[in-house]
Enzyme design. Structure first.
Site, PDB file in Angstrom:
ATOM      1  N   ASP A 164      40.730  75.170  30.108  1.00  0.00           N
ATOM      2  CA  ASP A 164      40.809  74.732  28.700  1.00  0.00           C
ATOM      3  C   ASP A 164      42.228  74.881  28.145  1.00  0.00           C
ATOM      4  O   ASP A 164      42.769  73.947  27.543  1.00  0.00           O
ATOM      5  CB  ASP A 164      39.856  75.552  27.824  1.00  0.00           C
ATOM      6  CG  ASP A 164      38.400  75.170  28.038  1.00  0.00           C
ATOM      7  OD1 ASP A 164      38.129  73.993  28.342  1.00  0.00           O
ATOM      8  OD2 ASP A 164      37.534  76.053  27.892  1.00  0.00           O
ATOM      9  N   LYS A 187      30.513  80.804  28.624  1.00  0.00           N
ATOM     10  CA  LYS A 187      31.866  80.947  29.179  1.00  0.00           C
ATOM     11  C   LYS A 187      32.288  82.406  29.390  1.00  0.00           C
ATOM     12  O   LYS A 187      33.039  82.706  30.306  1.00  0.00           O
ATOM     13  CB  LYS A 187      32.893  80.248  28.284  1.00  0.00           C
ATOM     14  CG  LYS A 187      32.820  78.736  28.330  1.00  0.00           C
ATOM     15  CD  LYS A 187      33.938  78.122  27.513  1.00  0.00           C
ATOM     16  CE  LYS A 187      33.812  76.616  27.469  1.00  0.00           C
ATOM     17  NZ  LYS A 187      34.984  75.977  26.872  1.00  0.00           N
TER      18      LYS A 187
END
Ligand code: ATR
Length: 278
Positions: A102, A66
């Site tokens: 997220d 990420k």
């Protein structure tokens, strides 16, 4: 021609993303396929070049890529840059653009059960997941955020880095446990309580505020011990399936312009997990 989507990560074999995205494509009558690709860190650059070369329309990015993917993309939205992590990439005319769904996914899911304006919120944990959630929660009007973490220096650093001293403070886990009755919302972002350590909790719980909401990002098990204890004390609880579904739904929307049925996504995940882990 069928559009291609996917997720890159390691480990990836147990990812539930193909299940929910392929189902959402079907539901929306789209000719598309989503595949899980196992990519080790030393292959990330080549994998991203491959996505570009093959014209993959969009993909998710998970652990451990990420952060590392950011310099490999053509542009990255501001929130993802601030958070320092990208979990969703869209291929727009050959340009790879990174997003982070997220934090937004988590907050959208939480808002299904509780309004956040002027609320006093405790975040347990200061790792990668907490970072996205802290950044996004801090955008809510009037919110007051306390963060407790086993390693106190990490929660202190997080608050300093985002310059959020005005609305956030770092406290010890002991202090959080003592003051737990002050919190309207408690957000559990650590790995404590996750399978196979299902009998662990991040803090001892003896009471909760009236109408408190306890939310745990863990979805394996579907109900952590912390949520079970909070529920027994009268709290409203929310498991990690909700956040998982919402971050996926927001990614799907970025790729296709359509917001999928999150209830259906949750149901698929719960059915899948129910059969396997509980
Ligand atoms: P993630 O990206 O999933 O948040 P991470 O960045 O490794 O993963 O962060 C894990 C979080 O869980 C941290 O807040 C970590 O606390 P430390 O910063 O003190 O390491 C917390 N955590 C993990 N195992 C823990 C344990 N056994 N007890 C308490 N906290 C724990």
């Amino acid at each position: 021609m069928k559009s291609l989507y996917g997720v890159i990560g390691s480990p990836i074999a147990h990812s539930m993303s193909p299940l929910i995205h392929n189902n959402a494509f079907l539901q929306n009558g789209m000719d598309a396929h989503y595949h899980a690709f196992h990519v080790e860190p030393d292959q990330l650059e080549t994998a991203v070049a491959g996505m570009r070369a093959l014209g993959v329309t969009g993909f998710n990015v998970t652990i451990p890529h990420k952060e590392a993917i950011i310099p490999l993309l053509d542009s990255v939205e501001d929130a993802a840059l601030q958070i320092g992590a990208v979990n969703t990439v869209v291929n727009k005319d050959g340009k790879l653009i990174g997003y982070n769904t997220d934090g937004r996914g988590y907050v959208e899911a939480l808002k299904e059960v509780v309004g956040l304006k002027d609320k006093h919120v405790l975040i347990i944990g200061a790792g990668g997941a907490a970072r996205a959630i802290f950044y996004t929660l801090a955008l809510e009007e009037g919110i007051q955020l306390d963060i407790c973490n086993r390693t106190v220096s990490k929660s202190e650093d997080l608050i300093k880095e985002f310059s959020l001293e005005r609305i956030a403070r770092s406290i010890t886990v002991d202090q959080a446990a003592k003051e737990i009755k002050n919190y309207d919302v408690v957000v559990q972002t650590t790995s404590v309580g996750m399978f196979p350590q299902i009998n662990d909790t991040p803090l001892p719980l003896v009471s909760v505020k009236n109408h408190a909401v306890f939310s745990d990002i863990i979805y394996n098990p579907i109900e952590t011990k912390l949520l079970r204890e909070a529920k027994a004390l009268g709290a409203i609880t929310q498991n990690g399936v909700h956040m998982f579904a919402y971050q996926a739904a927001l990614a799907f929307e970025i790729w296709t312009g359509k917001f999928p049925d999150t209830d259906r996504m949750k149901k698929l995940v719960e059915e899948h997990l129910g059969g396997k882990t509980c």
